[in-house]
Design a protein around this motif. Structure first.
Motif, short mmCIF file in Angstrom:
data_model
loop_
_atom_site.label_atom_id
_atom_site.label_comp_id
_atom_site.label_asym_id
_atom_site.label_seq_id
_atom_site.Cartn_x
_atom_site.Cartn_y
_atom_site.Cartn_z
N ARG A 207 48.00 41.02 41.08
CA ARG A 207 48.46 39.93 40.21
C ARG A 207 49.83 39.49 40.68
NH1 ARG A 207 51.01 40.29 34.50
NH2 ARG A 207 51.46 38.09 34.25
N SER A 208 49.97 38.18 40.81
CA SER A 208 51.25 37.59 41.16
C SER A 208 51.37 36.30 40.36
CB SER A 208 51.31 37.31 42.66
OG SER A 208 52.52 36.67 42.99
N GLY A 209 52.24 36.32 39.38
CA GLY A 209 52.35 35.15 38.51
C GLY A 209 51.03 34.88 37.83
N GLY A 210 50.51 33.66 38.00
CA GLY A 210 49.25 33.28 37.38
C GLY A 210 48.03 33.56 38.23
N PHE A 211 48.21 34.22 39.37
CA PHE A 211 47.09 34.59 40.25
C PHE A 211 46.62 35.99 39.92
CE2 PHE A 211 45.85 37.10 43.95
CZ PHE A 211 44.76 36.40 44.40
N VAL A 212 45.31 36.15 39.79
CA VAL A 212 44.69 37.47 39.67
C VAL A 212 43.57 37.51 40.70
CG1 VAL A 212 43.45 39.08 38.18
CG2 VAL A 212 45.22 37.59 37.19
N GLY A 213 43.60 38.53 41.54
CA GLY A 213 42.58 38.66 42.57
C GLY A 213 42.17 40.09 42.79
N VAL A 214 41.06 40.24 43.49
CA VAL A 214 40.54 41.55 43.85
C VAL A 214 40.44 41.60 45.37
CG1 VAL A 214 38.58 43.13 43.66
CG2 VAL A 214 39.26 41.74 41.68
N PRO A 215 41.21 42.46 46.02
CA PRO A 215 41.16 42.56 47.48
C PRO A 215 39.78 43.02 47.97
CG PRO A 215 43.07 43.71 46.60
CD PRO A 215 42.20 43.35 45.43
N VAL B 282 41.77 39.21 52.69
CA VAL B 282 40.61 38.62 52.02
C VAL B 282 40.56 39.13 50.58
CG1 VAL B 282 38.10 38.39 52.09
CG2 VAL B 282 39.40 38.52 54.23
N HIS B 283 40.23 38.23 49.68
CA HIS B 283 40.17 38.59 48.26
C HIS B 283 39.18 37.70 47.53
CE1 HIS B 283 42.92 35.17 48.40
NE2 HIS B 283 42.48 34.91 47.18
N VAL B 284 38.79 38.14 46.35
CA VAL B 284 38.06 37.30 45.40
C VAL B 284 39.10 36.82 44.40
CG1 VAL B 284 36.32 37.25 43.58
CG2 VAL B 284 35.90 38.57 45.66
N THR B 285 39.24 35.51 44.26
CA THR B 285 40.15 34.97 43.26
C THR B 285 39.45 35.02 41.91
OG1 THR B 285 41.22 33.51 44.86
CG2 THR B 285 41.44 32.92 42.52
#
Length: 169
Positions: A77-85, A116-119
């Motif tokens: 998580r960075s600010g409003g971004f949430v992702g799964v590597p 690479v990630h899933v947003t």
């Protein structure tokens, strides 16, 4: 950066679909409509009218052979971004990007070889982003296999599937 007529090379991640649905329950605006859960290996790629058999052949030849076993187990998580590597797709992404070095992933915003990630969510406010990250972490790990990549193009009505590139030959 998103332009009608641009294309992307994606690994579809249907098993991660519940993560996006859960995020949309928290903040529907944070989940981008149009393409199911996926990991972008090269975006943007070519303009849709530049994607022909020579370019697809160049892409196919670059791809490693065989299924890719994936284990999504952490949240970023960075600010409003949430992702799964999705580190297991790193070698596939590198192969795609090496085949088309003139096309920097994400226009170069994150360097020449971003992970690479899933947003799961983009541009979420702090509190919803934290909730989405908690929900995502609670749903992990997810294991799956990738046996093909997909080329999609952005049209005025959304993303359209152009072709599938099997990894298993």
């Amino acid at each position: 950066m998103v332009r009608i007529g641009t294309t992307a090379v994606l690994a579809m991640m249907p098993d991660a679909g519940p993560l996006l649905r859960s995020a949309a329950e928290v903040d529907a605006r944070a989940v981008r409509p149009g393409v199911p859960a996926h990991a972008a290996l090269l975006y943007p790629w070519l303009a849709v009218d530049e994607v022909g058999e020579p370019e697809l052949h160049r892409l196919r030849v670059a791809l490693p052979v065989g299924r890719v076993h994936v284990r999504m187990s952490s949240v970023e998580r960075s600010g409003g971004f949430v992702g799964v590597p999705v580190p297991e797709l790193g070698a596939v992404a590198k192969a795609v990007r090496t085949a088309f070095p003139e096309h920097a992933p994400y226009g170069g915003r994150f360097g020449p070889n971003p992970p690479v990630h899933v947003t799961v969510a983009l541009d979420a406010a702090p509190e919803p982003a934290a909730d989405i990250a908690r929900r995502t972490a609670a749903a992990l790990p997810i294991t799956t296999e990738i046996d093909s990549l997909h080329v999609v193009a952005l049209t005025p009505t959304g993303w359209r599937h152009l072709t599938e590139l099997p990894l298993v030959r």
